[in-house]
Design a protein around this motif. Structure first.
Motif, mmCIF file in Angstrom:
data_model
loop_
_atom_site.group_PDB
_atom_site.id
_atom_site.type_symbol
_atom_site.label_atom_id
_atom_site.label_comp_id
_atom_site.label_asym_id
_atom_site.label_seq_id
_atom_site.Cartn_x
_atom_site.Cartn_y
_atom_site.Cartn_z
ATOM 1 N N PHE A 94 0.833 -1.200 0.000
ATOM 2 C CA PHE A 94 0.000 0.000 0.000
ATOM 3 C C PHE A 94 0.868 1.251 0.000
ATOM 4 O O PHE A 94 0.662 2.165 -0.810
ATOM 5 C CB PHE A 94 -0.935 0.005 1.218
ATOM 6 C CG PHE A 94 -1.768 1.250 1.310
ATOM 7 C CD1 PHE A 94 -2.920 1.389 0.541
ATOM 8 C CD2 PHE A 94 -1.411 2.287 2.150
ATOM 9 C CE1 PHE A 94 -3.689 2.542 0.605
ATOM 10 C CE2 PHE A 94 -2.169 3.443 2.225
ATOM 11 C CZ PHE A 94 -3.315 3.569 1.454
ATOM 12 N N LEU A 105 3.134 1.334 -3.434
ATOM 13 C CA LEU A 105 2.388 1.462 -4.686
ATOM 14 C C LEU A 105 1.418 2.635 -4.689
ATOM 15 O O LEU A 105 1.415 3.444 -5.615
ATOM 16 C CB LEU A 105 1.621 0.165 -4.974
ATOM 17 C CG LEU A 105 2.491 -1.041 -5.330
ATOM 18 C CD1 LEU A 105 1.668 -2.321 -5.291
ATOM 19 C CD2 LEU A 105 3.134 -0.849 -6.685
ATOM 20 N N ARG A 106 0.591 2.723 -3.667
ATOM 21 C CA ARG A 106 -0.481 3.718 -3.689
ATOM 22 C C ARG A 106 -0.087 5.076 -3.149
ATOM 23 O O ARG A 106 -0.534 6.091 -3.660
ATOM 24 C CB ARG A 106 -1.681 3.182 -2.932
ATOM 25 C CG ARG A 106 -2.237 1.961 -3.615
ATOM 26 C CD ARG A 106 -3.593 1.651 -3.113
ATOM 27 N NE ARG A 106 -4.097 0.484 -3.801
ATOM 28 C CZ ARG A 106 -5.362 0.303 -4.049
ATOM 29 N NH1 ARG A 106 -6.239 1.191 -3.667
ATOM 30 N NH2 ARG A 106 -5.747 -0.781 -4.674
ATOM 31 N N GLY A 130 3.781 5.730 -5.098
ATOM 32 C CA GLY A 130 3.774 5.551 -6.542
ATOM 33 C C GLY A 130 5.039 4.895 -7.085
ATOM 34 O O GLY A 130 5.474 5.194 -8.189
#
Length: 144
Positions: A69, A72-73, A76
């Motif tokens: 999380f 990636l989120r 980025g």
């Protein structure tokens, strides 16, 4: 309260620790060599290491999801596998769990692609062994 498999607030310490580790290794891989980073992980805990238990697996799954999380989120990160693998290797060391890291490459068209993954008991964690068979392992390390 339970949210997406987490016990809140009980798992907040785990989430925060993994966020710190993943953020640290995302930056550190640009500043230090992999052997130096892996050697530093070996000093991250005291005492003997043991094989992973069922209870450990549930917590490690939460740790892996938290790292994904963040990387990636939130951050980025296009290729999160190396900072995630290092963070989880470090987290396992702190928890007294034996783990290894593998770093491999494969040729894709005219480019080399890299990938890293965690091994528990010699088996890939959260990875498809058929996919990993495409990679030639260039470096391995452990948290012992």
């Amino acid at each position: 309260m339970h949210y997406k498999g987490y016990d809140v607030p009980g798992d907040l310490g785990l989430i925060i620790r993994v966020f710190v580790l993943a953020g640290h290794y995302r930056r550190a891989i640009h500043k230090a060599s992999l052997p130096v980073l892996i050697e530093g992980i070996k000093g991250a805990g005291d005492g003997p290491l043991r094989l992973i238990t069922v209870q450990d697996q549930a917590r490690l799954e939460k740790a892996a999801r938290a790292a994904d999380f963040l990387l990636l989120r939130v951050m980025g990160t296009a290729k999160p596998c190396l900072p995630r693998s290092l963070a989880l290797l470090h987290w396992c060391r702190e928890q007294g769990i034996k783990a290894e890291i593998a770093i491999g490459v494969k040729k894709s068209e005219d480019l080399l692609e890299g990938h890293s993954w965690l091994l528990l008991g010699g088996r890939p964690y959260r990875e498809d062994p058929e996919h990993l068979a495409e990679y030639t392992i260039m470096m391995e390390g452990n948290n012992q």
